[in-house]
Scaffold this motif. Structure first.
Motif, short mmCIF file in Angstrom:
data_model
loop_
_atom_site.label_atom_id
_atom_site.label_comp_id
_atom_site.label_asym_id
_atom_site.label_seq_id
_atom_site.Cartn_x
_atom_site.Cartn_y
_atom_site.Cartn_z
N ASP A 1 0.81 -1.22 0.00
CA ASP A 1 0.00 0.00 0.00
C ASP A 1 0.84 1.27 0.00
OD1 ASP A 1 -2.28 -1.54 0.07
OD2 ASP A 1 -2.65 -1.27 2.21
N TYR B 1 4.50 1.54 -0.66
CA TYR B 1 5.75 1.62 -1.40
C TYR B 1 5.65 1.19 -2.86
CZ TYR B 1 8.25 2.36 3.01
OH TYR B 1 8.70 2.86 4.20
N LEU B 2 4.70 0.33 -3.19
CA LEU B 2 4.65 -0.23 -4.53
C LEU B 2 3.65 0.50 -5.42
CD1 LEU B 2 4.87 -4.08 -3.86
CD2 LEU B 2 6.70 -2.38 -4.02
N GLU B 3 3.94 0.50 -6.71
CA GLU B 3 3.01 1.03 -7.70
C GLU B 3 2.49 -0.11 -8.56
OE1 GLU B 3 5.21 3.96 -9.85
OE2 GLU B 3 5.08 5.45 -8.23
N ASP B 4 1.35 0.12 -9.20
CA ASP B 4 0.74 -0.88 -10.09
C ASP B 4 0.60 -2.23 -9.38
OD1 ASP B 4 0.79 1.04 -12.20
OD2 ASP B 4 2.90 0.55 -12.53
N GLY C 1 4.17 -5.66 -7.56
CA GLY C 1 4.08 -4.30 -8.07
C GLY C 1 5.43 -3.85 -8.57
N THR C 2 5.63 -2.55 -8.63
CA THR C 2 6.92 -2.01 -9.04
C THR C 2 7.42 -1.05 -7.98
OG1 THR C 2 5.92 -0.17 -10.27
CG2 THR C 2 6.37 -2.20 -11.49
N PHE C 3 8.75 -1.00 -7.85
CA PHE C 3 9.42 -0.04 -6.97
C PHE C 3 10.56 0.56 -7.77
CE2 PHE C 3 12.65 1.18 -3.84
CZ PHE C 3 11.89 2.00 -3.02
#
Length: 239
Positions: A37, A39-42, A57-59
């Motif tokens: 929730d 730190y990650l995107e997508d 997700g992506t970082f």
């Protein structure tokens, strides 16, 4: 990067969602959700079986996954074995809490487990003709230390205890481990290191001191879930 399409186990059922080659493994599944929730995107959730939440997700533009493992060598070993052998994960990074058994450690200190001594009998399955030393992947350890230095985060590096016993009838046990220079006690690193070594992949355990065992000082449950952000930030950079 590895695909989870059509792959599942009784414990991990991604339904086609990808599990990245690098995964962070907190014991607490709510810590996995916190990382996803914040730190990650997508982000896409890839597991909810037994509420052992997992996300990909992506970082900083790199694919990374995070999933809870539960407590103890049996639980960590089950999930890490499946991640390695079924889903093709190559870098497994435990991010957990630990109880300090050295006087110079303080609450929230960060410890890298260069080695993981244990009272577990997990190694017996490999039928080794001697004693096995559970050690971290030097590749991950070296990179993590570099990241910590760049961020200005002080860390302790050394030997930890992965114990099968949270409540030990032998009240002298941790004092004996302390006398051997063990920094902290936790419950999962040794099993992870054995599975990673046998599977030919990389593993590292990064810990935050949540308890000062001999001083009877501890953090709260909520702090363990959300406040151990420095070790999370170090681990995320290893993707």
């Amino acid at each position: 990067m590895t695909t989870s399409e059509f792959k599942q186990t009784p414990h991990i059922q991604p339904n086609g969602v990808e599990i990245a080659e690098t995964i962070l493994l907190p014991g607490d599944p709510l810590r996995a959700k916190f990382i996803a929730d914040n730190y990650l995107e997508d982000v896409v959730q890839f597991n909810s079986v037994r509420n052992m939440l997992g996300y990909t997700g992506t970082f900083n533009g790199k694919r990374i996954s995070v999933m809870g493992t539960g407590m103890g060598t049996p639980s960590m070993s089950l999930y890490s074995w499946e991640l390695i052998h079924v889903f093709g994960v190559k870098n497994l990074i435990r991010i957990g809490s630990a109880g300090a058994i050295q006087d110079d450690l303080k609450l929230y200190d960060i410890v890298f487990a260069m080695g993981a001594s244990t009272d577990s009998n997990y190694v017996s399955q490999f039928n080794l003709p001697g004693h096995y030393s559970n050690i971290a992947s030097f590749t991950l350890l070296e990179k993590a230390k570099k990241v910590a230095d760049e961020k200005g985060y002080a860390v302790k590096i050394g030997n930890v205890l992965s114990s099968d016993m949270f409540y030990n009838a032998d009240s002298t046990a941790l004092h004996k481990w302390s006398e051997m220079g063990i920094l902290v006690a936790e419950m999962e690193a040794a099993g992870l290191y054995m599975n990673a070594a046998h599977g030919g992949v990389n593993a590292l355990c990064i810990l935050t001191v949540s308890d000062l065992i001999f001083k009877d000082e501890q953090t709260t449950t909520k702090e363990r879930e959300t406040a151990f952000t420095k070790m999370m930030e170090i681990a995320l950079e290893l993707a």
